[in-house]
Design an enzyme around this catalytic site. Structure first.
Site: not given
Ligand code: B12
Ligand code: B12
Ligand SMILES: Cc1ncc(COP(=O)(O)O)c(C=O)c1O
Ligand SMILES: Cc1ncc(COP(=O)(O)O)c(C=O)c1O
Lengths: 255, 496, 255, 496
Positions: A130-132
């Site tokens: 998610y963080k990317g």
């Protein structure tokens, strides 16, 4: 300072055509007048005119470290360079989700891992989690992707098995350690495995890592390659496009 | 300095007279490329008439019917015979005749200043330390390219280094130039070309970029005037440099410096002094105090020429042998000391050069330490070190990497200076006290012996120069009682 | 780590024969996949195999800065290098004075200057002035030398005139600024001048500076050349030897 | 940590048993290259007998007539049938039979320690921060060459990095090796080869040079023993690293770590812990406190294994994003905090790695800032950054320039630390307080949840691992009530 890109490209020091180039290297000789001459000669062999040896220091008993400047006569014919780059349109997060929902009507399943004895997860995490990366969210953040991150040190057979079991549309392989080209061997092995298992045509294979570029990935039998600084959205766009098709293409920001 | 100032006030030079002529509008060159200003002044100088001031003769020529200053100058320069000024129009009539021209001369400077101030208001300059880099291709058009490249990479100040021999020339070349060793000639046209390029950069990057050049050597005051009207922002301007490192006669350059600084003050240009150079010939540990002492002297001269603190970029440098243990602490002490003493001055800090070697990697680290001290001690203007210092004038790449490194360090250690308190009685404090003490002692000595003597004894940079030796002494003349120079008078009165 | 110096000398990275070399340069192209390819190609033209472009950054609008590593195939044949170095015995300060006193019976007169528009005096001062260089005292410190230092920015005619007037045994020329090879032009001009004046055979000409080596000095018609790090005593020994002769020669410490 | 320690005390692992066997003198490999120690232990492990301790069976074999430990081992490994230990000699008789062997095992370690201490007395080590560099050619003979080269260039500590996959191997390769990815295999013979090279360097340069390697992964305790008898000076030894970055089972590696540290304590080796690695996966600003918290935990484990503060090289790092304004100040705060809290520990300071790019020039400057903080905050052991960090394992040249730069900075700023007082309530002080506060908070949490839970929740390095997941769990066994291991007992009693 926007030079109309010349056809023949040479190095630029501080004036058009000076071909200025800097080199550094170690030669197996202790510092001496002769060693300095050897360094000069060595630089000349590379095509540097009037080489200037600006540093000669004993880096180890019997070895000298050199810095050399010289004028390179070499030029590259820009028109003759064949470059292959991944091309995609870059849709926004929402556009992409919308389009996939509309045209595909299901989630895109991706399985990612850092394979072999390579323990570097930061790269594949950046793409999947998610963080990317650098503010650009990872595939997990898209409603249209179902991302499975197997982490690092995953052997090819295991990866292949999991991918099949999960019905993966795409397999994302990360390779960071490159000593003696182990990354290439590793990558090739996976492609061969999947081919022999007979489902190569049913899966998209992506390769990524600091030493990977699209060209290399193609050579190794992957569908695309992603190098340093890759943004997850680039990967997302590429995958969506491959699966739902989209012609109007623009080139990616240079990597 | 008063002693010297008395000399200055009673003397003029061919340089000063040429400057006056140019200020009044004398322009152009003959087919040999010799500027009209030179032809004019040389002719009257040979005739021993400079002592009355070239303005006097220009004025008389106007009264004599010349339609313009330039025509007046041509008459005087080429006319069949000389005007000995013995008969005819008086000094006062002449002065009157020059009134409009004098006003125009001042306006030209004032307008340029206004234009500069407007630009600076529109594009705020970068944060201190301002990053100062040098370009020196020899070709003014390449220089313009390099100047923009430097601005692109983050430079706040761009200097075009002069061709190495220019300071010894007793005239200013004319027009754009494309050939020069070690740098590019300072000409009025070259100033314009670079100004244009840099202005474009300011627009492009929304950051004001300063232009600077050298007002030193035999044409110190003429170049100061050109810089003033071409809107330069800074000038290296220091008689001491010319005396010590160019062997220019001290009488000549002190007088030239005074006039150049009057012009500089009027146009609001920041000067950079050259004390940093002392440490390239003298040892930076033993002679650190000579830098400080010289800065006080330079400041004294500047005040007498009407320069405010805010225009005084006193120079110092990071030149201590890096192999000396705790040399980093000694450098901090020096930098901090100068910063505190000249707290309202845009002091200029110079990078390591003398102890640089051809090992560009190590050299880059050496500069990094310099940059860290620069931000930690709050220097105003920092000339960035180049890792290729020991090798060549900076290449595009060298400058790019230097700016990249400095930007990183200025940011990563932005508030370091506010965080540190130096231990009472520690190495840094002790060193600062020592240097200050030695400087004061030296100043008293200079006071006693006069500056002429001190220089003759090699008090600065370990270089000795005699009062009447060096280049350009022949161009110095004692003013006649009726010496006329309304332009200079106006500058001194600060009127208009 | 004392390699028995190989005949064919190549670069050493971290294992025998890897030929590892580093290069940096600027090309007149903005960063792009194509520019990266151009940099690779450019490196290959210099003889680097498997070039790895590790940095590509926009150094100026339209110009990219590159760092490249690669394996160089080039090797230098050490046996084929002709090196010319100044050779002298190094006598102690006292020995030298004694020997000159005995064999020559008068002082050696030297005149030095940094010529042309070159204002760098530190080098020539280091050689001539008492203080010397790196703890090694200058010629002024020898009773057997009469050293005249004319300083910098001395034009050739003036130097020649003064030297003749002083009956100089040797003229020491320093050249530091080298843009567009002005140091060579300057040096050549002096030699020509003295030749035309017809006393070249009666004077020893030494050239020195950070970019000078013995080989270059000889090419320019000087008797010897001295580069960076020269010690005054080396110069003193050389001059004494030239004037009073001394055969048994050992080589100088490498410069 | 007590909770975990209880688990440790009641369990053993195949690694521990192999270590015991080796300590008693079991050596050699079969034609497949499988070490006898593995054949032996695996056989009894499969039979579910490890719980009684391999020593028990070795002792019985001796009593059964084996002439030597090795012969005993061979009988047990290859013998037609297994000794189930159910009948015959009792535990106490067996212990007695092993007495001499136990004494010999301890002597071997003690002698190596004595030899090391003598050498260090003869060649005084360099000044702190000790300069630590890595060699990793894959070929042990090239490594030896590189190690000497590093010492020549000023290195105080040389590490031979292991082949990347070794920590996952459940056996220790045998003999000299010349092939390995990312590094060179850790084998007893390789240790010897490098030790010899480094000893020669110490002689040559009159400075003691430390040898270090990795006691981590599935053979943690075996390698610790090899290092002890081959006179290594330091070992990277940290269960947390294996758990988080190698996905090694935590039960397994906590037990292995305990035994390895008992051996390490006995032989006076300095350990390096791996908290620095957390900041390569977690953000160095947000997660700085996890490093400190983990160091306290590591220290707790170490104390329970008999390690004194003077042997605890707790790891931390300079990994904050350099683009962050004042990041230099944050780094100083962290470095100073760790230094002050662990004031008697030989703390180990790691260079920037994660934010390194392929621009080697900028990277070199980044390392210079790291070096400056290292000397200013008085770090004990500093692993030097390499400008090629983002590119390859260091080349000879990279290491030379890194050492040159570090030596320069350590000298030019030698006493910087003594000079500075950090402003009360300034950025540095505030940051240090914050990190300390967060660390204590986290420790209380861990206290409440147990370490198993904390790790499972991803408290460290943003990596989650489960208690029974990961590699090597199958090698963990609960000790039987009559578990026998006189060697370990002796280490614990610190006798002999
Ligand atoms: C962090 C790190 C570690 C951490 C890893 C923690 C973890 N869980 O990942 C730790 C400390 C454990 C570690 C250990 C080792 N490391 Co390491 N490590 C690094 C380091 C400092 C940064 C790597 C990183 O995280 N980059 C940031 C990420 C985001 O960038 P990235 O990986 O390039 O990924 C981006 C792109 O490449 C792309 N991408 C990457 N993968 C993929 C996959 C797909 C499908 C796609 C589409 C895109 C994509 O997208 C990402 C985002 O843009 C590098 C040095 C450096 N500065 O590069 C060394 C480095 C990679 N490590 C190296 C080595 C040798 C090791 C060790 C083997 C050393 C040893 N012998 O002990 C060990 C063992 C680990 C192992 N066996 O692999 C070498 C590799 C040399 C080489 N070229 O072969 C390097 C270059 C350092 C060096 N100079 O020696 N390392
Ligand atoms: C100090 C210095 C100055 C001082 C000079 C003060 C003085 N009175 O000498 C000042 C500040 C005045 C100065 C000015 C300029 N400088 Co300057 N300067 C330097 C600097 C930093 C150090 C030179 C030095 O003193 N080295 C120490 C001495 C001891 O070393 P050395 O000269 O090599 O001498 C040794 C040997 O070569 C040998 N040797 C030398 N001469 C001789 C002669 C004989 C006969 C023998 C036997 C031996 C010998 O023995 C010596 C002892 O070992 C160098 C950069 C650097 N780090 O090298 C730039 C440098 C030389 N300067 C440079 C330039 C361009 C200038 C300017 C022209 C710039 C400008 N346009 O304004 C000006 C103008 C001066 C001019 N016209 O020449 C360039 C030259 C570039 C090039 N290769 O052409 C350099 C390399 C800096 C740069 N990267 O741009 N400079
Ligand atoms: C104060 C000052 N003036 C002038 C110059 C340049 O002098 P020139 O143009 O004579 O080389 C310098 C160079 O460092 C300087 O510091
Ligand atoms: C504490 C610790 N152990 C071991 C290693 C090396 O691990 P491996 O040999 O598994 O790559 C490292 C590497 O950084 C470490 O920090």
């Amino acid at each position: 300072m926007h030079p109309t890109e010349p056809k023949l490209i040479g190095a630029y020091g501080d004036r058009e055509g000076d071909g200025m180039v800097q080199m550094s290297f170690v030669l197996p000789m202790p510092p001496s007048v002769k060693a300095r001459e050897a360094a000069k000669r060595f630089a000349e062999l590379h095509g540097l005119a009037e080489p200037l040896v600006t540093a000669m220091e004993e880096a180890a008993a019997g070895y000298s470290y050199f810095v050399v400047y010289g004028h390179s006569a070499h030029t590259v014919d820009a028109s003759k360079l064949e470059v292959s780059e991944v091309r995609t349109v870059s849709l926004s997060h929402d556009e992409l989700e919308a389009r996939v929902a509309k045209r595909l009507g299901r989630k895109i399943v991706v399985v990612g891992a850092c394979t072999g004895s390579d323990a570097h997860t930061v790269g594949i995490d950046a793409v999947l989690n998610y963080k990317g990366y650098a503010g650009d969210k990872g595939l997990e953040s898209y409603r249209c992707f179902e991302a499975h991150n197997l982490g690092a040190q995953v052997e090819n057979p295991e990866l292949a098995a999991r991918a099949q079991a999960l019905g993966a549309d795409a397999i994302l392989v990360s390779q960071v350690v490159t000593q003696r080209n182990c990354h290439k061997d590793n990558a090739l092995a996976l492609v061969d495995l999947i081919k022999t298992q007979g489902w190569r045509d049913r899966v998209i294979l992506l390769l990524g890592g600091p030493r990977i570029d699209h060209k290399l990935a193609l050579e190794l039998g992957f569908d695309a390659g992603f190098g340093p600084g890759t943004k997850p959205s680039e990967v997302a766009n590429y995958l969506a496009q491959r699966l739902i098709g989209d012609e109007n293409s623009v080139s990616l920001p240079p990597i | 300095a008063d002693e010297v100032q008395r000399f200055i006030d009673t003397h003029t030079t061919v340089g000063v007279e040429r400057t006056t002529a140019r200020a009044y509008g004398v322009d152009g060159v003959d087919d040999q490329g010799t500027p009209l200003a030179n032809l004019l002044v040389d002719r009257y100088h040979q005739a021993g008439l400079t002592c009355r001031g070239i303005a006097f003769f220009l004025g008389r020529a106007l009264l004599g019917g010349a339609g313009s200053i330039n025509e007046a100058a041509e008459r005087l320069a080429y006319g069949p015979e000389l005007d000995h000024g013995s008969t005819g129009k008086t000094r006062e009539e002449t002065r009157a005749a020059l009134e409009r021209a004098t006003g125009d001369a001042l306006d030209r400077i004032d307008l340029a200043r206004k234009a500069r101030e407007e630009k600076r208001a529109r594009f705020p300059p970068g944060a201190a330390p301002l990053k100062y880099v040098i370009v020196a291709t020899g070709n003014i058009y390449d220089d313009a390219t390099q100047a923009k490249a430097a601005a692109f990479a983050g430079a706040d100040i761009v200097a075009v280094i002069r061709a190495t021999a220019q300071s010894l020339l007793d005239f200013v070349p004319h027009g754009p130039t494309t050939e020069g060793y070690g740098g590019t000639f300072a000409t009025q046209e070259n100033f314009r070309i670079v100004r244009r390029a840099i202005d474009e950069a300011s627009e492009a990057y929304g950051r004001y970029v300063y232009q600077t050049n050298y007002s030193s050597g035999l044409c110190m005051s003429e170049i100061a005037w050109m810089a003033a009207v071409e809107r330069l922002d800074m000038l290296l301007n220091d008689a001491m440099y010319g005396i010590l490192f160019r062997d220019i006669n001290m009488c000549r350059t002190f007088v030239d410096q005074y006039v150049s600084r009057r012009i500089i003050a009027r146009s609001g240009i920041i000067i950079n002094t050259g004390e940093d150079n002392y440490l390239t010939t003298a040892d930076a540990v033993e002679k650190a105090h000579t830098v400080l002492a010289s800065q006080f002297i330079n400041e004294a001269f500047a005040k007498r020429a009407g320069l405010g603190d805010e225009l005084l970029g006193l120079g110092h440098a990071y030149e201590i042998n890096p192999r000396i243990e705790d040399s980093f602490l000694l450098e901090i002490a020096q930098a901090q000391l100068i910063r505190q003493i000249f707290d309202r001055h845009p002091i200029k800090w110079m990078p390591p050069t003398k102890h640089k070697s051809g090992d560009i990697f190590q050299s880059h680290v050496h500069d990094a330490m310099f940059n860290l001290v620069g931000i930690a001690t709050g220097q105003s203007i920092e000339l960035l070190g180049m890792f290729s210092e020991a090798i060549h004038n900076p290449l595009l790449m060298d400058r790019y990497l230097s700016l990249k490194s400095a930007s990183y360090i200025f940011s990563t250690a932005r508030h370091l200076g506010d965080e540190i308190e130096w231990k009472r009685g520690g190495i840094v404090e002790a060193r600062a006290r020592q240097v200050l003490g030695e400087a004061l002692f030296l100043l008293e000595e200079v006071e006693r012996e006069t500056i002429w003597e001190a220089i003759a004894k090699g008090a600065f940079a370990d270089v000795k120069r005699t009062r009447h030796g060096g280049k350009g002494y022949a161009g110095v003349v004692e003013k006649a009682p009726d010496y006329l120079n309304p332009f200079l008078d106006a500058l001194e009165r600060g009127e208009g």
